[in-house]
Write a protein that holds these residues in place. Structure first.
Motif, PDB file in Angstrom:
ATOM      1  N   GLU A   1       0.707  -1.209   0.249  1.00  0.00           N
ATOM      2  CA  GLU A   1      -0.285  -0.108   0.213  1.00  0.00           C
ATOM      3  C   GLU A   1       0.614   1.545   0.083  1.00  0.00           C
ATOM      4  O   GLU A   1       0.231   2.030  -0.858  1.00  0.00           O
ATOM      5  CB  GLU A   1      -0.912  -0.299   1.208  1.00  0.00           C
ATOM      6  N   PRO A   2       1.903   1.162   0.870  1.00  0.00           N
ATOM      7  CA  PRO A   2       2.578   2.639   0.910  1.00  0.00           C
ATOM      8  C   PRO A   2       3.623   2.768  -0.803  1.00  0.00           C
ATOM      9  O   PRO A   2       3.204   4.476  -0.661  1.00  0.00           O
ATOM     10  CB  PRO A   2       3.856   2.146   1.508  1.00  0.00           C
ATOM     11  N   PHE A   3       3.457   2.231  -1.219  1.00  0.00           N
ATOM     12  CA  PHE A   3       4.741   2.472  -2.111  1.00  0.00           C
ATOM     13  C   PHE A   3       3.442   1.935  -3.524  1.00  0.00           C
ATOM     14  O   PHE A   3       3.841   2.435  -4.799  1.00  0.00           O
ATOM     15  CB  PHE A   3       5.673   0.643  -2.677  1.00  0.00           C
ATOM     16  N   ILE A   4       1.765   1.891  -3.964  1.00  0.00           N
ATOM     17  CA  ILE A   4       1.294   2.148  -4.755  1.00  0.00           C
ATOM     18  C   ILE A   4       1.113   3.492  -5.340  1.00  0.00           C
ATOM     19  O   ILE A   4       1.210   4.528  -4.255  1.00  0.00           O
ATOM     20  CB  ILE A   4       0.004   1.354  -5.074  1.00  0.00           C
ATOM     21  N   GLU A   5       1.383   3.814  -6.719  1.00  0.00           N
ATOM     22  CA  GLU A   5       0.881   5.389  -6.866  1.00  0.00           C
ATOM     23  C   GLU A   5      -0.982   4.689  -7.394  1.00  0.00           C
ATOM     24  O   GLU A   5      -0.751   4.833  -7.893  1.00  0.00           O
ATOM     25  CB  GLU A   5       1.858   5.733  -8.390  1.00  0.00           C
ATOM     26  N   LYS A   6      -1.308   6.034  -6.612  1.00  0.00           N
ATOM     27  CA  LYS A   6      -2.363   6.444  -6.968  1.00  0.00           C
ATOM     28  C   LYS A   6      -3.012   7.239  -8.078  1.00  0.00           C
ATOM     29  O   LYS A   6      -2.698   8.010  -8.283  1.00  0.00           O
ATOM     30  CB  LYS A   6      -3.160   6.581  -5.642  1.00  0.00           C
ATOM     31  N   GLU A   7      -3.697   6.406  -8.550  1.00  0.00           N
ATOM     32  CA  GLU A   7      -4.347   7.043  -9.564  1.00  0.00           C
ATOM     33  C   GLU A   7      -5.002   8.420  -9.291  1.00  0.00           C
ATOM     34  O   GLU A   7      -5.233   9.886  -9.811  1.00  0.00           O
ATOM     35  CB  GLU A   7      -5.186   6.061 -10.712  1.00  0.00           C
ATOM     36  N   PHE A   8      -5.974   7.867  -8.405  1.00  0.00           N
ATOM     37  CA  PHE A   8      -7.099   9.676  -7.676  1.00  0.00           C
ATOM     38  C   PHE A   8      -6.831   9.800  -6.610  1.00  0.00           C
ATOM     39  O   PHE A   8      -5.871   8.316  -5.127  1.00  0.00           O
ATOM     40  CB  PHE A   8      -8.297   8.835  -7.921  1.00  0.00           C
ATOM     41  N   THR A   9      -6.757  10.768  -5.699  1.00  0.00           N
ATOM     42  CA  THR A   9      -6.483  11.640  -4.195  1.00  0.00           C
ATOM     43  C   THR A   9      -8.212  10.352  -3.786  1.00  0.00           C
ATOM     44  O   THR A   9      -9.442   9.585  -4.510  1.00  0.00           O
ATOM     45  CB  THR A   9      -6.635  11.757  -4.362  1.00  0.00           C
ATOM     46  N   GLU A  10      -8.540  10.191  -2.074  1.00  0.00           N
ATOM     47  CA  GLU A  10      -9.571  10.198  -2.151  1.00  0.00           C
ATOM     48  C   GLU A  10     -10.137  11.367  -2.214  1.00  0.00           C
ATOM     49  O   GLU A  10     -11.560  10.952  -2.181  1.00  0.00           O
ATOM     50  CB  GLU A  10      -9.038   9.991  -0.161  1.00  0.00           C
ATOM     51  N   LYS A  11     -10.501  12.500  -2.139  1.00  0.00           N
ATOM     52  CA  LYS A  11     -10.771  13.467  -2.538  1.00  0.00           C
ATOM     53  C   LYS A  11     -11.218  13.595  -4.023  1.00  0.00           C
ATOM     54  O   LYS A  11     -12.518  13.992  -3.872  1.00  0.00           O
ATOM     55  CB  LYS A  11     -10.212  14.519  -2.006  1.00  0.00           C
ATOM     56  N   GLN A  12     -10.791  13.036  -4.727  1.00  0.00           N
ATOM     57  CA  GLN A  12     -11.534  12.938  -5.652  1.00  0.00           C
ATOM     58  C   GLN A  12     -11.973  11.763  -6.397  1.00  0.00           C
ATOM     59  O   GLN A  12     -12.935  11.816  -7.153  1.00  0.00           O
ATOM     60  CB  GLN A  12      -9.825  12.350  -7.503  1.00  0.00           C
ATOM     61  N   LEU A  13     -11.894  10.396  -5.973  1.00  0.00           N
ATOM     62  CA  LEU A  13     -12.915   9.060  -5.707  1.00  0.00           C
ATOM     63  C   LEU A  13     -13.817   9.591  -4.818  1.00  0.00           C
ATOM     64  O   LEU A  13     -15.232   9.200  -5.203  1.00  0.00           O
ATOM     65  CB  LEU A  13     -12.002   8.544  -5.186  1.00  0.00           C
ATOM     66  N   ALA A  14     -13.808  10.680  -3.729  1.00  0.00           N
ATOM     67  CA  ALA A  14     -14.721  11.252  -3.242  1.00  0.00           C
ATOM     68  C   ALA A  14     -15.516  11.704  -4.161  1.00  0.00           C
ATOM     69  O   ALA A  14     -17.276  12.268  -3.910  1.00  0.00           O
ATOM     70  CB  ALA A  14     -14.745  12.130  -1.913  1.00  0.00           C
TER      71      ALA A  14
END
Length: 159
Positions: free
Chosen positions: A75-88
């Motif tokens: 999890e700490p190393f995964i580049e996230k495509e969307f932030t939590e705010k963007q997903l929300a």
């Protein structure tokens, strides 16, 4: 593992999104039956060596993915495509019958919502159009494709 299985594994590993079996079969010049045999062989090999990888199936599309039990470690190393705010924000727009106006987004996500919204627009997840003295934002076909949302999945959710 045979040569076709290796090629399919490499294609699935390299792809960003799940790929249709028919697309891969056509690209490699093999039958869908050969593709299915290769997928089973790849899956068996991963199971036999107790790999952290597995073949994920999404409808008639496939992707090499991480086993669920390994996700907490990486999890700490995964580049996230969307932030939590963007997903929300995407979720909010979708739940509002697929569209929301600027004021609603500002009220729910703060005055700095525009920066995230611009990233979602650039990524093709939402579109904007002028609406009275504001803008109306709508989830796109790309949003539905990316999150595998269609009439069939929506009906299944309702039941």
């Amino acid at each position: 593992m045979n040569d076709i299985s290796k090629k399919i594994e490499a294609i699935l590993y390299s792809s960003r999104e799940p790929l249709k079996a028919s697309e891969i079969s056509e690209y490699l010049g093999i039958s869908t039956a050969e593709f299915s045999r290769a997928i089973r062989e790849i899956s068996r090999n991963y199971e036999e060596i107790n790999s952290s990888l597995k073949v994920g199936q999404f409808g008639n599309s496939y992707k090499i993915k991480l086993s669920e039990d390994m996700i907490p470690f990486v999890e700490p190393f995964i580049e996230k495509e969307f932030t939590e705010k963007q997903l929300a924000m995407l979720s909010y727009i979708f739940k509002m019958n697929g569209e929301a106006i600027s004021g609603d987004l500002r009220e729910n996500f703060g005055y700095d919502y525009k920066e995230d919204l611009e990233k979602l627009k650039k990524g093709g997840m939402v579109s904007a159009r002028k609406y009275r003295n504001t803008h109306k934002y709508k989830v796109t076909t790309e949003f539905h494709r990316k999150f595998n949302i269609n009439k069939r999945t929506l009906r299944a959710e309702e039941q």
